[in-house]
Scaffold this active site. Structure first.
Site, PDB file in Angstrom:
ATOM      1  N   GLU A 206       0.818  -1.216   0.000  1.00  0.00           N
ATOM      2  CA  GLU A 206       0.000   0.000   0.000  1.00  0.00           C
ATOM      3  C   GLU A 206       0.848   1.260   0.000  1.00  0.00           C
ATOM      4  O   GLU A 206       0.508   2.239  -0.673  1.00  0.00           O
ATOM      5  CB  GLU A 206      -0.955   0.002   1.196  1.00  0.00           C
TER       6      GLU A 206
ATOM      7  N   HIS B 279     -10.678  -5.399   9.538  1.00  0.00           N
ATOM      8  CA  HIS B 279     -11.300  -5.171   8.229  1.00  0.00           C
ATOM      9  C   HIS B 279     -12.596  -4.370   8.333  1.00  0.00           C
ATOM     10  O   HIS B 279     -13.434  -4.467   7.440  1.00  0.00           O
ATOM     11  CB  HIS B 279     -11.647  -6.500   7.557  1.00  0.00           C
TER      12      HIS B 279
HETATM   13  C1  LIG Z   1      -1.985  -4.856   4.091  1.00  0.00           C
HETATM   14  C2  LIG Z   1      -3.049  -5.646   3.446  1.00  0.00           C
HETATM   15  N1  LIG Z   1      -3.338  -5.418   2.150  1.00  0.00           N
HETATM   16  C3  LIG Z   1      -4.294  -6.133   1.530  1.00  0.00           C
HETATM   17  C4  LIG Z   1      -4.998  -7.089   2.208  1.00  0.00           C
HETATM   18  C5  LIG Z   1      -6.071  -7.895   1.503  1.00  0.00           C
HETATM   19  N2  LIG Z   1      -5.616  -9.257   1.325  1.00  0.00           N
HETATM   20  C6  LIG Z   1      -5.899 -10.208   2.221  1.00  0.00           C
HETATM   21  S1  LIG Z   1      -5.192 -11.637   1.860  1.00  0.00           S
HETATM   22  C7  LIG Z   1      -4.503 -11.042   0.451  1.00  0.00           C
HETATM   23  C8  LIG Z   1      -3.680 -11.931  -0.395  1.00  0.00           C
HETATM   24  C9  LIG Z   1      -2.517 -12.510   0.329  1.00  0.00           C
HETATM   25  O1  LIG Z   1      -1.903 -13.459  -0.458  1.00  0.00           O
HETATM   26  P1  LIG Z   1      -0.711 -14.348   0.054  1.00  0.00           P
HETATM   27  O2  LIG Z   1       0.207 -13.536   0.888  1.00  0.00           O
HETATM   28  O3  LIG Z   1      -0.135 -15.026  -1.122  1.00  0.00           O
HETATM   29  O4  LIG Z   1      -1.392 -15.418   1.024  1.00  0.00           O
HETATM   30  P2  LIG Z   1      -2.489 -16.519   0.658  1.00  0.00           P
HETATM   31  O5  LIG Z   1      -3.809 -15.868   0.885  1.00  0.00           O
HETATM   32  O6  LIG Z   1      -2.282 -16.963  -0.722  1.00  0.00           O
HETATM   33  O7  LIG Z   1      -2.292 -17.593   1.671  1.00  0.00           O
HETATM   34  C10 LIG Z   1      -4.839  -9.710   0.287  1.00  0.00           C
HETATM   35  C11 LIG Z   1      -4.438  -8.861  -0.833  1.00  0.00           C
HETATM   36  C12 LIG Z   1      -4.698  -7.273   3.573  1.00  0.00           C
HETATM   37  N3  LIG Z   1      -5.365  -8.164   4.317  1.00  0.00           N
HETATM   38  N4  LIG Z   1      -3.723  -6.561   4.156  1.00  0.00           N
END
Ligand SMILES: Cc1ncc(C[n+]2csc(CCOP(=O)(O)OP(=O)(O)O)c2C)c(N)n1
Ligand SMILES: [Mg+2]
Lengths: 325, 323
Positions: free
Chosen positions: A57, A126
């Site tokens: 971000e 959230h």
């Molecule tokens: C700082 C932040 N930005 C965006 C999000 C929204 N978000 C939640 S999970 C996610 C994807 C994360 O992917 P990854 O790190 O690959 O983990 P996975 O869900 O695949 O286990 C996003 C963008 C968040 N929770 N926190």
């Protein structure tokens, strides 16, 4: 028109008319946006102008500022208001201050869209409403779109403005079907009189508009009064003219907001009213706000932590009876 | 790998899988809400890691039910948390994404992507100056490896030689964003290679995960500094229940499903004569029973009383002075 379609149309039309407009954010491109606001734009405008970013971000906003300096007009999407805290430094120390620190030489035309508020059981990380943080920063414009009409015109204007705009949306509004009104000479900084009345002014914004609207008939019936209702639309600047005209007429004011009561945005509105309109008031102002707790997951606790139509109605009726209505 | 260990791996992975399937069903019936991130497909990572890292502090993201259970959290109180009940591990206040239990040295359940990494670094620093042998384990996704907090964390952990295992579950997607679109390479151990030993392993193979984490544990316990493991894995479901995961090809899905951690462990153990075939039926039955009990417990548990709303914002002493 769906609220999210209004936003999509605004972005689409602006991008079609101005090649310098780009959008960037997490999942905004191929995925179409986590709330489907940017659906179809990647196919239409391609990866150069619809940019899928990593989960970063601080960089989303920082990069957008750099793009703006280079002559683009970026629209940055932050997936949820909570995550905008990671970009706070770029928003507050950079975007908001470059014009002033440079003696007016720098211009940052930047729109940062972010949905917030209590959705449904998304828990403490959230579910926040941080408008009070952004509305406290000189150099930022803060708009809050509660409806399709404002979403469409407000976002178009935000994109066209030559200063950084925080454009607040609410997660529960995206799939809502809403009336859309054509507006001539749209003024993004003007509050909307949602409903005229003469005995009491209720000021609100974003999703609380709908909770208040639901509560109003009962309030009017029980107290035998007519309610005037204002949707602020713009939080910074604040349209004190519209507020003053209404409060001078009704002499009573209630503010309903979803964020925490302590230091919430409503505190600022009520402070201004107290300073400027004190002698017009026949009763102390009332704030109805979210509780001062992180938002809990459990549904009953979650509902207990924010205003609901029932609670708004009850509180206002009680308060009204105590205050001569 | 001796057979008792393989039996344990199987049991915990199966328990994890069935727990997640049950959670999915309960979500669809409306008993669970909010964001529910399932670990289906990734059980080898959660189980292999927690079996190897059996002492020390654990910091995790929101896809953590199986990790918590593998660490020793009772499936009953995990399910109750998902139901938002007061008997849940976080009293129903945190939900699926926020499982915390300091008694298990299990610290969330953090849903700000990469937000837990600097915290894990701080904890590792404390463990180091406290002279604790067991270090810290932090698990996160491919998406998190793009965050500033990640890069700051590998730098600080390496600069200060902290006892910390970075365990990156590379399932190739952060919601709908493919890692290769937003990272210059998809093999993520490259990101840490100049800072610490960094390995890429088969995250669909519980034995490989166990082995790698055991090695890493020894390394950090010897005061040599942090260690990075990238485990290649895949989630069979969407990112959460609000995502259908359809941006991935059937073909890719099939490749990973053919590497299913549970099926393959079972096949391998039977073929090698390591575990008697009957064990698996017994284990499956036991799993079913545990899951049924967890759901019954969650369903029968009470909602938190409304008086809980203002509990836990501050400590007891502070609550007395802060109105
Ligand atoms: C700082 C932040 N930005 C965006 C999000 C929204 N978000 C939640 S999970 C996610 C994807 C994360 O992917 P990854 O790190 O690959 O983990 P996975 O869900 O695949 O286990 C996003 C963008 C968040 N929770 N926190
Ligand atoms: Mg991932």
């Amino acid at each position: 028109m769906l609220y999210r379609e209004a936003l999509n149309r605004a972005i689409d039309e602006m991008m079609a008319s101005d090649e310098s407009i780009v959008i960037l954010g997490e999942d905004v491109g191929r995925y179409g946006g986590s709330y489907r606001v940017s659906e179809g734009l990647f196919a239409k405008y391609g990866p150069k102008r619809v940019i899928d970013t990593p989960i970063a971000e601080l960089s989303i906003v920082g990069n957008a500022i750099g793009m703006a300096i280079a002559g683009l007009r970026p629209i940055a999407e932050i997936m949820t208001v909570n995550f905008s805290l990671l970009a706070m430094d770029q928003i507050v120390n950079h975007a908001a201050k470059f014009r002033y620190m440079s003696g007016g030489k720098m211009t940052i035309p930047l729109t940062i869209r972010m949905p917030g508020g209590v959705s449904r059981q998304l828990a403490a990380q959230h579910s926040e409403s941080y408008e009070t943080l952004y509305a406290a920063i000189p150099g930022l414009i803060v708009l809050a779109a509660s409806n399709a009409t404002y979403a469409y015109y407000g976002l178009k204007t935000a994109i066209a403005l030559n200063d950084p705009v925080i454009f607040l949306e609410h997660e529960l509004l995206y799939p809502m079907e809403m009336d859309f009104k054509e507006v001539k000479n749209f003024d993004p900084f003007k509050a909307e009189i949602v409903k005229e009345g003469k005995d009491l002014t209720i000021i609100t914004y974003l999703k609380m508009r709908y909770d208040v609207l639901e509560a109003v008939p009962k309030i009017e019936e029980e107290l035998g009064i007519s309610v005037e209702m204002i949707d602020l639309n713009s939080l910074r600047p604040l349209d004190m003219q519209t507020i003053a005209a209404s409060v001078q007429k009704t002499k009573r004011v209630v503010l309903v907001e979803e964020d925490h009561k302590t230091g919430g945005y409503g505190a600022e509105v009520i402070a201004k009213i107290s300073e400027e309109l004190f002698y017009s008031l026949d009763a102390p102002p009332l704030r109805i706000a979210g509780e001062d707790v992180p938002i809990p997951y459990n549904r009953s606790l979650e509902l207990a932590s924010i205003p609901t139509p029932d609670k708004i109605g009850q509180r206002i009726i009680q308060w009204g009876r105590k205050n001569g209505l | 790998m001796h057979s008792g260990r393989i039996e344990k791996f199987y049991y915990l992975m199966k328990l994890g899988r069935e727990f997640e399937l049950a959670a999915k069903e309960q979500y669809m019936q409306g008993n669970i809400a909010g964001f529910l991130h399932l670990d289906i497909g990734q059980e080898a990572c959660s189980v292999g890691a927690m079996q190897a890292f059996d002492k020390g502090d654990v910091f995790t993201h929101y896809r953590e039910h199986v990790l918590a259970i593998a660490r020793g959290m009772d499936p009953k109180i995990v399910m109750a948390e998902l139901f938002g009940k007061v008997t849940g591990v976080s009293k129903g206040k945190g939900g699926s994404m926020h499982l915390f239990d300091p008694d298990l040295d299990f610290y969330g359940g953090d849903a700000i992507v990469a937000g837990h990494l600097p915290i894990a670094v701080g904890c590792a620093y404390a463990r180091k100056i406290q002279g604790e042998k067991a270090g810290v384990f932090a698990i996160f996704g491919d998406g998190a490896s793009n965050a500033g907090a990640f890069f700051e964390s590998i730098n600080i952990a390496a600069a200060w030689k902290l006892p910390l295992i970075f365990f990156c579950e590379n399932n190739y997607y952060a919601i709908g964003t493919r890692i290769g679109w937003v990272s210059p390479f998809e093999e993520l151990y490259h990101k840490a290679r100049n800072y610490m030993p960094a390995k890429r392993i088969d995250g669909m193979d519980v034995c490989a995960v166990y082995k790698a984490v055991t090695e890493a544990k020894e390394y950090i316990e010897n005061g040599l500094g942090p260690y990075f493991i990238e485990a290649e894995t895949y989630r069979y479901e969407g990112h959460s229940m609000s995502d259908n995961g359809k941006y991935r090809s059937e073909e890719e899905m099939e490749i990973f499903k053919s590497r299913d951690p549970i099926e393959n462990l079972k096949k391998h153990a039977i073929a090698e004569g390591l575990v008697a075939p009957e064990y698996f039926d017994e284990a499956d039955k036991k799993v079913q029973k545990v899951i049924e009990e967890a759901i019954a417990f969650a369903a029968d548990s009470p909602e938190p009383p409304l008086s809980e709303l203002y509990e836990d914002v501050y400590c007891k002493e502070c609550t007395n002075v802060i109105p």
